[in-house]
Design an enzyme around this catalytic site. Structure first.
Site, PDB file in Angstrom:
ATOM      1  N   LEU A 140      11.654  11.749  -0.639  1.00 13.14           N
ATOM      2  CA  LEU A 140      11.367  13.060  -1.239  1.00 13.14           C
ATOM      3  C   LEU A 140      11.375  13.012  -2.764  1.00 13.14           C
ATOM      4  O   LEU A 140      12.312  12.506  -3.382  1.00 13.14           O
ATOM      5  CB  LEU A 140      12.440  14.053  -0.770  1.00 13.14           C
ATOM      6  CG  LEU A 140      12.275  15.492  -1.249  1.00 13.14           C
ATOM      7  CD1 LEU A 140      11.065  16.141  -0.593  1.00 13.14           C
ATOM      8  CD2 LEU A 140      13.532  16.309  -0.956  1.00 13.14           C
ATOM      9  N   HIS A 181      11.644   1.563  -9.527  1.00  8.59           N
ATOM     10  CA  HIS A 181      10.320   2.090  -9.218  1.00  8.59           C
ATOM     11  C   HIS A 181       9.237   1.036  -9.508  1.00  8.59           C
ATOM     12  O   HIS A 181       8.127   1.361  -9.921  1.00  8.59           O
ATOM     13  CB  HIS A 181      10.062   3.356 -10.051  1.00  8.59           C
ATOM     14  CG  HIS A 181       9.406   4.468  -9.271  1.00  8.59           C
ATOM     15  ND1 HIS A 181      10.108   5.530  -8.762  1.00  8.59           N
ATOM     16  CD2 HIS A 181       8.116   4.679  -8.941  1.00  8.59           C
ATOM     17  CE1 HIS A 181       9.259   6.351  -8.163  1.00  8.59           C
ATOM     18  NE2 HIS A 181       8.045   5.847  -8.244  1.00  8.59           N
TER      19      HIS A 181
HETATM   20  C1  FMN Z   1       1.127   2.508  -6.049  1.00  3.30           C
HETATM   21  C2  FMN Z   1       2.588   2.846  -5.959  1.00  3.30           C
HETATM   22  C3  FMN Z   1       2.975   4.132  -5.630  1.00  3.30           C
HETATM   23  C4  FMN Z   1       4.331   4.453  -5.513  1.00  3.30           C
HETATM   24  N1  FMN Z   1       4.702   5.710  -5.108  1.00  3.30           N
HETATM   25  C5  FMN Z   1       6.021   5.988  -4.902  1.00  3.30           C
HETATM   26  C6  FMN Z   1       6.427   7.223  -4.344  1.00  3.30           C
HETATM   27  O1  FMN Z   1       5.615   8.087  -4.004  1.00  3.30           O
HETATM   28  N2  FMN Z   1       7.748   7.435  -4.189  1.00  3.30           N
HETATM   29  C7  FMN Z   1       8.711   6.504  -4.551  1.00  3.30           C
HETATM   30  O2  FMN Z   1       9.915   6.752  -4.386  1.00  3.30           O
HETATM   31  N3  FMN Z   1       8.333   5.312  -5.044  1.00  3.30           N
HETATM   32  C8  FMN Z   1       7.036   5.033  -5.215  1.00  3.30           C
HETATM   33  N4  FMN Z   1       6.672   3.805  -5.693  1.00  3.30           N
HETATM   34  C9  FMN Z   1       7.705   2.775  -5.921  1.00  3.30           C
HETATM   35  C10 FMN Z   1       7.906   1.954  -4.651  1.00  3.30           C
HETATM   36  O3  FMN Z   1       8.396   2.737  -3.602  1.00  3.30           O
HETATM   37  C11 FMN Z   1       8.880   0.792  -4.908  1.00  3.30           C
HETATM   38  O4  FMN Z   1      10.107   1.283  -5.391  1.00  3.30           O
HETATM   39  C12 FMN Z   1       8.322  -0.233  -5.882  1.00  3.30           C
HETATM   40  O5  FMN Z   1       6.928  -0.351  -5.771  1.00  3.30           O
HETATM   41  C13 FMN Z   1       8.962  -1.589  -5.656  1.00  3.30           C
HETATM   42  O6  FMN Z   1       8.511  -2.552  -6.538  1.00  3.30           O
HETATM   43  P1  FMN Z   1       7.307  -3.579  -6.199  1.00  3.30           P
HETATM   44  O7  FMN Z   1       6.044  -2.775  -6.292  1.00  3.30           O
HETATM   45  O8  FMN Z   1       7.402  -4.559  -7.307  1.00  3.30           O
HETATM   46  O9  FMN Z   1       7.548  -4.125  -4.831  1.00  3.30           O
HETATM   47  C14 FMN Z   1       5.314   3.468  -5.801  1.00  3.30           C
HETATM   48  C15 FMN Z   1       4.910   2.174  -6.134  1.00  3.30           C
HETATM   49  C16 FMN Z   1       3.571   1.852  -6.218  1.00  3.30           C
HETATM   50  C17 FMN Z   1       3.180   0.429  -6.556  1.00  3.30           C
END
Ligand code: FMN
Length: 367
Positions: free
Chosen positions: A139, A244
């Protein structure tokens, strides 16, 4: 004569993980590619996620019986074929056919768990109906207490096993690749008035949600021992160490540098998840050796889903599993629970390799 690999249109033809990165980049325009691959401002946090993984070397033990190695593990009271969560991806419907149903189905087919983003389509009910696997929901706070209560009630009614509240997005990071291209994913087009709810959100709100709703709580975006301790004192079930993927606060630490202090602060009173830069089976092994209960995949999941949909994500997980099994066996253990921090040692990473190229040197210069 050496034979050329055929065009990779079938997931079963994928042999190495970097092929998903190549396929995804070839398929996406520059805007969506950078939305997935980019980070905030100087991208120092993003680069440090890989750097923190690359700053750990393995200490293998030999002459152990390592027949029948398994990656199976337990998380939130359930079995996982591998301790991996498909992390929430907002606006996934912009880049992946089927939107959030695609990773949800892939998690079901492989035997892990998917965490659905509250800013992804389709919504929690439709994703829940798409398969019978257990599921998690993430969320972003985009309304007042009444708004939160309504969405949490929907998620509980739809059968989700846990609610993750993302706490590292009180202000949206300056993603300069997106800004420079004037690229806005769907989730970013929300009215600015909803942002104030996330900005105001504080520990008292977590306590209120915890008291009111009967669902295990996960805090996603913890980056210090102090906040991990605050969370555990409030009865949070899962501490999710994340920055993130380097998309929010710039100049933060790599999450694998944060993990040990969080594990020490938690002292077994909650489960711990970590994400950020995980691209290899060996990366998962490192996190588990340092006391994580599971690892999240963001970008790698997106690359596989963009490339080849559900079969692509399943194939990506099979390759990760194969890498993890070999790594465990070569370390002299048969399963993740036999690992200890003594299987790792701090080391200087190989100079000149950073970001995604440090995980996949075969990608070459263009990534
Ligand atoms: C394209 C994209 C969209 C993301 N959207 C969300 C999201 O809606 N909510 C959230 O908590 N994290 C979001 N994240 C973060 C991911 O959940 C995660 O924490 C992160 O991508 C982990 O690192 P990594 O991409 O190096 O594996 C997003 C990441 C990416 C790459």
């Amino acid at each position: 004569m050496a034979s050329q690999p055929t065009a990779l249109s079938n997931a079963s033809e994928i042999e190495v993980l970097h092929e998903f990165v190549k396929l995804a980049k070839a398929k996406l325009g520059p805007g969506p590619w950078d939305y997935i691959a980019g980070g905030a401002e100087t991208e120092t946090t993003l680069i440090r996620n890989r750097l923190a993984l690359d700053s750990l070397a393995f200490r293998p033990r030999v002459l152990k019986d390592v027949e029948n190695v398994t990656t199976r593990s337990r998380f939130m009271g359930r079995d996982l074929r591998m301790p991996v969560i498909l992390a929430p991806i907002g606006s996934i419907e912009d880049i992946v056919e089927g939107g959030a149903v695609t990773p949800s189905k892939a998690a079901a087919e492989f035997g892990i768990v998917h965490m659905l983003s509250s800013v992804a389509q389709p919504g929690p009910e439709e994703v829940a109906r798409s398969n019978d696997n257990w599921k998690l929901f993430q969320l972003y706070v985009r309304g007042d207490a009444g708004w939160i209560d309504e969405i949490v009630a929907r998620v509980i009614a739809a059968g989700y096993a846990g609610l993750a509240i993302t706490v590292d997005l009180d202000h949206y990071g300056r993603r300069e690749r997106d800004l420079a291209k004037r690229f806005k994913p769907t989730a970013r087009r929300a009215a600015p008035t909803v942002r104030m709810h996330q900005e105001r959100f504080a520990w008292a709100d977590i306590e209120r949600i915890k008291a009111k709703h009967k669902i295990p709580l996960i805090l996603k975006g913890i980056a210090t021992a102090e906040d991990a301790a605050e969370a555990v004192e409030r009865g949070i079930d899962v501490i999710y160490v994340s920055n993130h993927g380097g998309r929010q606060l710039d100049h933060g630490k790599g999450t694998m540098q944060v993990l040990p202090e969080v594990v020490a602060a938690v002292r077994g009173r909650a489960e711990v998840v970590v994400d950020g830069g995980f691209m290899r089976g060996g990366d998962i092994v490192k996190a588990m050796a340092l006391g994580a209960n599971a690892v999240g995949l963001g970008k790698l999941q997106a690359f596989a889903a963009v490339s080849l949909g559900v079969p692509g994500v399943v194939r990506m997980l099979e390759i990760l599993e194969d890498e993890a099994i070999r790594c465990l066996g070569l370390l002299g253990v048969k399963s993740f629970d036999q690992l200890t921090p003594r299987h790792l040692e701090a080391i200087t990473p190989i100079p000149g390799r950073h970001g995604i190229a440090s995980a996949y040197p075969l990608l070459g210069e263009d990534y």
